[in-house]
Scaffold this active site. Structure first.
Site, mmCIF file in Angstrom:
data_model
loop_
_atom_site.group_PDB
_atom_site.id
_atom_site.type_symbol
_atom_site.label_atom_id
_atom_site.label_comp_id
_atom_site.label_asym_id
_atom_site.label_seq_id
_atom_site.Cartn_x
_atom_site.Cartn_y
_atom_site.Cartn_z
ATOM 1 N N GLU A 212 0.857 -1.182 0.000
ATOM 2 C CA GLU A 212 0.000 0.000 0.000
ATOM 3 C C GLU A 212 0.887 1.222 0.000
ATOM 4 O O GLU A 212 1.707 1.416 0.889
ATOM 5 C CB GLU A 212 -0.917 -0.002 1.230
ATOM 6 C CG GLU A 212 -1.768 1.247 1.311
ATOM 7 C CD GLU A 212 -3.003 1.048 2.175
ATOM 8 O OE1 GLU A 212 -3.022 0.109 2.997
ATOM 9 O OE2 GLU A 212 -3.938 1.850 2.023
ATOM 10 N N LYS B 92 -3.465 -4.032 -8.794
ATOM 11 C CA LYS B 92 -3.166 -2.731 -8.187
ATOM 12 C C LYS B 92 -4.329 -1.797 -8.487
ATOM 13 O O LYS B 92 -4.708 -1.613 -9.634
ATOM 14 C CB LYS B 92 -1.868 -2.142 -8.756
ATOM 15 C CG LYS B 92 -1.459 -0.817 -8.089
ATOM 16 C CD LYS B 92 -0.232 -0.182 -8.742
ATOM 17 C CE LYS B 92 1.066 -0.643 -8.108
ATOM 18 N NZ LYS B 92 2.243 0.160 -8.538
ATOM 19 N N GLY C 293 -1.721 3.905 -4.467
ATOM 20 C CA GLY C 293 -2.502 2.721 -4.774
ATOM 21 C C GLY C 293 -2.328 1.605 -3.762
ATOM 22 O O GLY C 293 -1.458 1.661 -2.892
ATOM 23 N N VAL C 294 -3.203 0.605 -3.880
ATOM 24 C CA VAL C 294 -3.142 -0.569 -3.020
ATOM 25 C C VAL C 294 -2.976 -1.791 -3.924
ATOM 26 O O VAL C 294 -3.566 -1.862 -5.000
ATOM 27 C CB VAL C 294 -4.433 -0.737 -2.195
ATOM 28 C CG1 VAL C 294 -4.233 -1.763 -1.089
ATOM 29 C CG2 VAL C 294 -4.885 0.587 -1.608
ATOM 30 N N VAL C 295 -2.159 -2.760 -3.464
ATOM 31 C CA VAL C 295 -1.872 -3.939 -4.278
ATOM 32 C C VAL C 295 -2.342 -5.200 -3.551
ATOM 33 O O VAL C 295 -2.065 -5.371 -2.360
ATOM 34 C CB VAL C 295 -0.353 -4.035 -4.587
ATOM 35 C CG1 VAL C 295 -0.044 -5.254 -5.435
ATOM 36 C CG2 VAL C 295 0.136 -2.766 -5.280
ATOM 37 N N ASP D 186 12.582 4.389 -9.780
ATOM 38 C CA ASP D 186 12.305 3.913 -8.420
ATOM 39 C C ASP D 186 12.885 2.512 -8.248
ATOM 40 O O ASP D 186 12.244 1.618 -7.697
ATOM 41 C CB ASP D 186 10.788 3.936 -8.172
ATOM 42 C CG ASP D 186 10.433 3.911 -6.679
ATOM 43 O OD1 ASP D 186 11.336 4.148 -5.852
ATOM 44 O OD2 ASP D 186 9.260 3.655 -6.363
HETATM 45 P P1 ADP Z 1 3.549 0.094 -4.761
HETATM 46 O O1 ADP Z 1 3.138 1.262 -5.582
HETATM 47 O O2 ADP Z 1 2.663 -0.163 -3.600
HETATM 48 O O3 ADP Z 1 5.011 0.125 -4.380
HETATM 49 P P2 ADP Z 1 4.224 -2.271 -6.344
HETATM 50 O O4 ADP Z 1 3.900 -2.376 -7.795
HETATM 51 O O5 ADP Z 1 5.646 -2.067 -5.977
HETATM 52 O O6 ADP Z 1 3.284 -1.142 -5.728
HETATM 53 O O7 ADP Z 1 3.678 -3.580 -5.625
HETATM 54 C C1 ADP Z 1 3.652 -3.679 -4.217
HETATM 55 C C2 ADP Z 1 4.123 -5.051 -3.789
HETATM 56 O O8 ADP Z 1 3.284 -6.060 -4.341
HETATM 57 C C3 ADP Z 1 5.521 -5.407 -4.255
HETATM 58 O O9 ADP Z 1 6.516 -4.932 -3.391
HETATM 59 C C4 ADP Z 1 5.477 -6.917 -4.306
HETATM 60 O O10 ADP Z 1 5.670 -7.454 -3.008
HETATM 61 C C5 ADP Z 1 4.048 -7.191 -4.713
HETATM 62 N N1 ADP Z 1 3.922 -7.394 -6.167
HETATM 63 C C6 ADP Z 1 3.718 -6.449 -7.113
HETATM 64 N N2 ADP Z 1 3.643 -6.983 -8.348
HETATM 65 C C7 ADP Z 1 3.794 -8.321 -8.193
HETATM 66 C C8 ADP Z 1 3.795 -9.455 -9.095
HETATM 67 N N3 ADP Z 1 3.630 -9.317 -10.418
HETATM 68 N N4 ADP Z 1 3.962 -10.680 -8.559
HETATM 69 C C9 ADP Z 1 4.117 -10.860 -7.225
HETATM 70 N N5 ADP Z 1 4.119 -9.848 -6.335
HETATM 71 C C10 ADP Z 1 3.965 -8.585 -6.800
#
Ligand code: ADP
Ligand code: MG
Length: 352
Positions: free
Chosen positions: A30, A55, A34-36, A167
C-alpha cells in the site's frame, strides 16, 4: 501499420476483465498512489490463469498502464508479466485504474536481502536443489554477480526502450518463480522519454534512500513536456545530453552495495551510509578511506568480497555510484564489465 495491426490483434485476443471477475486475496502493498492485492479469478473464469496481482491506483495509474503495455511489447522479460489494465469507475471512491499482472512469486529482493541467509537463500532459488558447494566469499560473490547481472539485463531492456524507471530498489525487484530470474516491477514513477509520457519528473515520487543526488533527471533547461511528435524527434538528443538512465544506475549501485555489506541492508544502515557518502562528496574511494581505520568485521568482509579478482567488484561499484550522471556507466556497459567475466564452475552453472 504492421505494428498498429499487430497491437490491435494482440489486444483483441488478450483476455479482458472487469471488476467482478476478481476475488481479493492478501494485501501485498500500500503506497500513496494505490493498493496492491493478490487476487484470483471468480469461479467461472478460473483455471489456466493462476494467481494474479491487482493494483488499484489513483490517477497516476493511467501512466502506469501505458508503461506496462509498452514494456510488454518492447522488452517483456524485463518486468512482471502485465495482463490487463482498465478504468474502474463504479467504485465509491471515484474513478480508479485497475492493473493486473501475473503473480510472479512470493519474494522481492528486499525480502531476500533481509534474511540472515542472504545470499545463500537466493542461490537455492536460482539453482534449485542438489548443489552442495563449499560456502565462502567467492561463492557469495558469484550469487551476487548473478543477481546483479539479471537486474542489469532487465534494466538494459527498459533503457533501450527509452524508459527510465526512477524507483529502482529491492522492494521493486521481484523473483519470478516461473523463469527463476529477477524482474522489475512498479512502473508508477517511470518516464518514457521517447514519446514524452510523464516527462516532467515528479520528485515527490522518488524514494530518497535510493535516489541519485541529481534533483531532476532531465536538465532544468527542458522544464516542460513538448508535444508527443516533437518529443519523439527530440528525445534521442535529450537522452544523449542528459543521460537520464544513469539515475537508475546509481540506485542499482546502492543495491550492489547492500548485497555486499550486510550493515547497509536495513533502512537505518542505508540512510547512515548515504549521509557518510554525502559528507565525502559522493566519492566512494574517499568514503572507503574515511571508514578504513574504524571498519568493523562486517565492513571488512564487504570490502574483501568486492576486492576479489583484483578488485573488479569494487571497480564496478565505483563506476555506478558517482556524483555526476555523465560519469556513471550504462546498464549495457556494466553488463560487459569484467566483474561478470569470471567463469568458475558455479558461474557457468548459474548462468541464466
Ligand atoms: P507500490 O506502488 O505499492 O510500491 P508495487 O507495484 O511495488 O506497488 O507492488 C507492491 C508489492 O506487491 C511489491 O513490493 C510486491 O511485493 C508485490 N507485487 C507487485 N507486483 C507483483 C507481481 N507481479 N507478482 C508478485 N508480487 C507482486
Ligand atoms: Mg513498489
Amino acid at each position: 501499420w504492421d505494428m498498429f495491426v499487430l497491437a490491435f490483434v494482440e489486444r483483441l485476443f488478450r483476455p479482458t476483465f472487469k471488476k467482478d471477475d476478481f476475488v481479493l486475496g492478501k494485501k501485498l502493498g500500500e503506497g500513496a498512489f494505490g493498493v496492491v492485492y493478490k487476487v484470483s479469478l471468480a469461479k467461472k473464469n478460473s483455471g489456466k490463469e493462476g494467481d494474479l496481482v491487482l493494483k488499484k491506483a489513483t490517477e497516476y495509474g493511467a501512466v502506469e498502464i501505458w508503461m506496462n503495455e509498452r514494456v510488454r511489447r518492447a522488452c517483456a522479460n524485463s518486468c512482471a508479466d502485465f495482463v490487463y489494465g482498465f478504468l474502474e469507475s463504479s467504485s465509491k471512491k471515484g474513478a480508479e485504474y485497475w492493473l493486473i499482472w501475473r503473480f510472479e512469486g512470493e519474494s522481492t529482493l528486499a525480502d531476500l536481502i533481509q534474511s540472515k541467509e542472504f545470499p545463500y537463500n537466493v542461490e537455492s532459488m536460482i539453482l534449485g536443489e542438489g548443489q552442495d558447494l563449499p560456502k565462502g566469499l567467492e561463492r557469495e560473490n558469484k550469487i551476487i554477480q548473478t543477481i546483479l547481472r539479471q537486474l542489469l539485463f532487465a534494466l538494459d531492456g527498459l533503457h533501450s526502450t527509452g524508459i527510465v524507471h526512477r524507483d529502482i530498489k529491492p522492494q521493486n525487484i521481484i523473483f519470478s518463480e516461473g523463469s527463476r530470474t529477477f524482474k522489475i516491477i512498479d512502473l508508477g514513477a517511470a518516464t518514457d522519454l521517447r514519446v514524452g509520457i510523464n516527462y516532467i519528473p515528479k520528485e515527490f515520487l522518488l524514494d530518497p534512500r535510493y535516489a541519485a543526488p541529481e534533483q531532476y533527471i532531465m536538465s532544468t533547461q527542458t522544464p516542460s513536456a513538448p508535444s508527443a511528435p516533437v518529443a519523439a524527434a527530440l528525445s534521442p538528443v535529450l537522452w544523449q545530453l542528459n543521460l537520464p538512465d544513469r539515475f537508475d544506475i546509481y540506485s542499482t549501485g546502492l543495491i550492489l552495495l547492500q548485497m555486499a555489506f550486510p550493515s547497509f541492508r536495513s533502512d537505518s544502515g542505508l540512510i547512515q551510509f548515504n549521509r557518510q557518502l554525502k559528507r565525502c562528496d559522493y566519492d566512494l574511494n574517499a568514503w572507503r578511506k574515511s571508514v578504513g581505520p574504524r571498519a568493523n568485521a562486517d565492513l571488512r568482509r564487504g570490502f574483501e568480497l568486492l576486492d576479489l579478482d583484483g578488485g573488479i567488484g569494487w571497480e564496478l561499484l565505483t563506476s555506478m555510484v558517482r556524483y555526476k550522471a555523465r560519469q556513471r556507466t550504462s546498464a549495457k556497459a556494466a553488463l560487459a564489465h569484467p566483474y561478470f567475466d569470471k567463469e568458475g564452475l558455479l558461474a557457468l552453472s548459474i548462468m541464466q
